[in-house]
Design a protein around this motif. Structure first.
Motif, PDB file in Angstrom:
ATOM      1  N   ASN A  85       0.832  -1.206   0.000  1.00 41.06           N
ATOM      2  CA  ASN A  85       0.000   0.000   0.000  1.00 41.06           C
ATOM      3  C   ASN A  85       0.859   1.245   0.000  1.00 41.06           C
ATOM      4  OD1 ASN A  85       0.639   0.797   2.766  1.00 41.06           O
ATOM      5  ND2 ASN A  85      -0.635  -0.923   3.406  1.00 41.06           N
ATOM      6  N   GLN A  86       0.192   2.385  -0.013  1.00 39.63           N
ATOM      7  CA  GLN A  86       0.880   3.674  -0.032  1.00 39.63           C
ATOM      8  C   GLN A  86       0.200   4.615   0.949  1.00 39.63           C
ATOM      9  OE1 GLN A  86       0.441   7.009  -3.133  1.00 39.63           O
ATOM     10  NE2 GLN A  86       2.299   5.971  -3.803  1.00 39.63           N
ATOM     11  N   THR A  87       1.010   5.410   1.641  1.00 42.09           N
ATOM     12  CA  THR A  87       0.500   6.486   2.471  1.00 42.09           C
ATOM     13  C   THR A  87       1.120   7.791   1.979  1.00 42.09           C
ATOM     14  OG1 THR A  87       0.378   5.013   4.386  1.00 42.09           O
ATOM     15  CG2 THR A  87       0.189   7.363   4.813  1.00 42.09           C
ATOM     16  N   SER A  88       0.323   8.839   1.921  1.00 35.55           N
ATOM     17  CA  SER A  88       0.819  10.154   1.522  1.00 35.55           C
ATOM     18  C   SER A  88       0.801  11.081   2.729  1.00 35.55           C
ATOM     19  CB  SER A  88      -0.042  10.728   0.395  1.00 35.55           C
ATOM     20  OG  SER A  88       0.050   9.909  -0.760  1.00 35.55           O
ATOM     21  N   PHE A  89       1.774  12.013   2.787  1.00 35.14           N
ATOM     22  CA  PHE A  89       1.949  12.896   3.934  1.00 35.14           C
ATOM     23  C   PHE A  89       2.079  14.345   3.479  1.00 35.14           C
ATOM     24  CE2 PHE A  89       3.939   8.796   4.999  1.00 35.14           C
ATOM     25  CZ  PHE A  89       3.233   8.454   6.144  1.00 35.14           C
ATOM     26  N   ASP A  90       1.686  15.263   4.363  1.00 28.84           N
ATOM     27  CA  ASP A  90       1.779  16.685   4.031  1.00 28.84           C
ATOM     28  C   ASP A  90       1.682  17.504   5.318  1.00 28.84           C
ATOM     29  OD1 ASP A  90       1.943  18.697   1.934  1.00 28.84           O
ATOM     30  OD2 ASP A  90      -0.099  19.261   2.473  1.00 28.84           O
ATOM     31  N   ASN A  91       2.061  18.778   5.235  1.00 28.86           N
ATOM     32  CA  ASN A  91       1.846  19.776   6.293  1.00 28.86           C
ATOM     33  C   ASN A  91       2.320  19.270   7.661  1.00 28.86           C
ATOM     34  OD1 ASN A  91       1.076  22.179   7.451  1.00 28.86           O
ATOM     35  ND2 ASN A  91      -1.110  21.703   7.497  1.00 28.86           N
ATOM     36  N   ILE A  92       3.625  19.054   7.790  1.00 31.51           N
ATOM     37  CA  ILE A  92       4.227  18.523   9.015  1.00 31.51           C
ATOM     38  C   ILE A  92       4.459  19.682   9.991  1.00 31.51           C
ATOM     39  CG2 ILE A  92       6.048  17.073   9.934  1.00 31.51           C
ATOM     40  CD1 ILE A  92       4.379  15.819   7.624  1.00 31.51           C
ATOM     41  N   ARG A  93       3.910  19.574  11.200  1.00 35.66           N
ATOM     42  CA  ARG A  93       4.022  20.639  12.206  1.00 35.66           C
ATOM     43  C   ARG A  93       4.559  20.076  13.516  1.00 35.66           C
ATOM     44  NH1 ARG A  93      -1.990  20.997  11.106  1.00 35.66           N
ATOM     45  NH2 ARG A  93      -1.293  19.142   9.961  1.00 35.66           N
ATOM     46  N   LEU A  94       5.475  20.837  14.137  1.00 37.83           N
ATOM     47  CA  LEU A  94       6.107  20.399  15.381  1.00 37.83           C
ATOM     48  C   LEU A  94       6.191  21.568  16.348  1.00 37.83           C
ATOM     49  CD1 LEU A  94       7.628  18.114  16.902  1.00 37.83           C
ATOM     50  CD2 LEU A  94       9.732  18.949  15.805  1.00 37.83           C
ATOM     51  N   THR A  95       5.763  21.350  17.584  1.00 36.97           N
ATOM     52  CA  THR A  95       5.878  22.371  18.623  1.00 36.97           C
ATOM     53  C   THR A  95       6.558  21.780  19.849  1.00 36.97           C
ATOM     54  OG1 THR A  95       3.719  21.881  19.627  1.00 36.97           O
ATOM     55  CG2 THR A  95       3.766  23.530  17.856  1.00 36.97           C
ATOM     56  N   VAL A  96       7.057  22.673  20.718  1.00 33.11           N
ATOM     57  CA  VAL A  96       7.672  22.248  21.975  1.00 33.11           C
ATOM     58  C   VAL A  96       7.167  23.131  23.104  1.00 33.11           C
ATOM     59  CG1 VAL A  96       9.741  23.681  21.589  1.00 33.11           C
ATOM     60  CG2 VAL A  96       9.832  21.753  23.184  1.00 33.11           C
ATOM     61  N   ASP A  97       6.799  22.504  24.218  1.00 35.16           N
ATOM     62  CA  ASP A  97       6.529  23.179  25.486  1.00 35.16           C
ATOM     63  C   ASP A  97       7.633  22.748  26.441  1.00 35.16           C
ATOM     64  OD1 ASP A  97       4.153  24.011  24.388  1.00 35.16           O
ATOM     65  OD2 ASP A  97       2.932  22.541  25.437  1.00 35.16           O
ATOM     66  N   ASN A  98       8.018  23.636  27.357  1.00 34.70           N
ATOM     67  CA  ASN A  98       8.942  23.221  28.404  1.00 34.70           C
ATOM     68  C   ASN A  98       8.340  23.545  29.751  1.00 34.70           C
ATOM     69  OD1 ASN A  98      11.356  23.634  30.431  1.00 34.70           O
ATOM     70  ND2 ASN A  98      12.085  22.316  28.784  1.00 34.70           N
ATOM     71  N   ILE A  99       8.069  22.520  30.551  1.00 36.74           N
ATOM     72  CA  ILE A  99       7.467  22.665  31.870  1.00 36.74           C
ATOM     73  C   ILE A  99       8.536  22.350  32.907  1.00 36.74           C
ATOM     74  CG2 ILE A  99       5.634  21.885  33.413  1.00 36.74           C
ATOM     75  CD1 ILE A  99       4.114  20.959  30.924  1.00 36.74           C
ATOM     76  N   PRO A 100       8.934  23.333  33.743  1.00 35.99           N
ATOM     77  CA  PRO A 100       9.965  23.072  34.753  1.00 35.99           C
ATOM     78  C   PRO A 100       9.537  21.984  35.718  1.00 35.99           C
ATOM     79  CG  PRO A 100       9.556  25.428  34.516  1.00 35.99           C
ATOM     80  CD  PRO A 100       8.476  24.717  33.755  1.00 35.99           C
ATOM     81  N   GLU A 101      10.523  21.255  36.249  1.00 35.15           N
ATOM     82  CA  GLU A 101      10.250  20.266  37.283  1.00 35.15           C
ATOM     83  C   GLU A 101       9.634  20.941  38.508  1.00 35.15           C
ATOM     84  OE1 GLU A 101      11.417  16.560  37.286  1.00 35.15           O
ATOM     85  OE2 GLU A 101      10.662  17.354  35.408  1.00 35.15           O
ATOM     86  N   PRO A 102       8.772  20.268  39.290  1.00 33.08           N
ATOM     87  CA  PRO A 102       8.173  20.869  40.486  1.00 33.08           C
ATOM     88  C   PRO A 102       9.202  21.439  41.448  1.00 33.08           C
ATOM     89  CG  PRO A 102       7.100  18.791  39.974  1.00 33.08           C
ATOM     90  CD  PRO A 102       8.273  18.915  39.032  1.00 33.08           C
TER      91      PRO A 102
END
Length: 217
Positions: free
Chosen positions: A180-197
């Protein structure tokens, strides 16, 4: 005295909370909609996608194609081109996108579509290190094979002791089946940084102590 201390501690907590609240930041994904190189041949396909590499499978089983080269045309993609992966192959980013750090939460969103003539039994989207060892994998079973792109999202948080801390972050897109085949588009990546307690607690204590010293002065 207690009222003043209460106000100082409240202010310290408010400041610490505002610092520790995570705000998502976008991470640039080169050639995120697979518009390069521009396809000029009559077939409407290229076996190379700029800033991406084939990470598994036979040569030529991944690449880019015009979104209007199939019958029917794809819908829901951006630009004019999309990526494809055939026959159990995969493609990933050719360079690191970020340095993996403690407390980071990465959220990856990928638009993907299946075809009726190459019915998909599933695909994977991965966050990986530089060697394409997966941090996290999401396996999507039986996506709609209707030529329509839909968004799929995964998230992963880097905890204390994670073996990937300090390594480079990449993306890998995998077609799951040999036929089979899969098509891909519009790749988005974000990052959050939550300090340790513990980090937030130290910050609150420090701010409160600073406030008391200023009051005494």
């Amino acid at each position: 005295m207690y009222t003043k201390l209460s106000k100082i501690l409240s202010a310290a907590v408010l400041c610490a909370t505002s610092v520790s609240m995570a705000t998502a930041a976008s991470i640039a994904v080169p050639n995120f909609s697979f518009e390069a190189p521009a396809i000029t041949n009559q077939d409407g396909f290229e076996s190379v996608a700029q800033d991406w590499v084939q990470t598994f499978g036979f040569t030529g089983n991944t690449g880019i194609q015009l979104g209007t080269v199939t019958t029917p045309d794809f819908t829901g993609f951006i630009g004019s081109q999309v990526a494809f992966a055939n026959s159990g192959s995969s493609l990933g980013t050719s360079a690191d996108l970020h340095t993996i750090a403690l407390g980071d939460t990465y959220t990856l969103t990928v638009a993907a579509a299946g075809r009726t003539d190459f019915a998909s039994t599933g695909f994977r989207i991965q966050l990986t290190n530089s060697a394409f060892t997966p941090l996290f994998t999401s396996f999507i079973t039986n996506p709609a094979d209707d030529y329509a792109f839909n968004d799929y999202t995964i998230s992963y948080t880097i905890a204390a002791g994670d073996p990937f801390i300090g390594q480079g972050l990449r993306i890998n897109l995998i077609n799951e089946n040999e036929s089979n085949q899969t098509s891909f588009d519009n790749i988005r990546l974000t990052v959050d940084n939550i300090p340790e307690p513990s980090t937030s607690l130290v910050l609150i204590s420090g701010l409160a102590l600073l406030g008391l010293r200023r009051r005494r002065a």
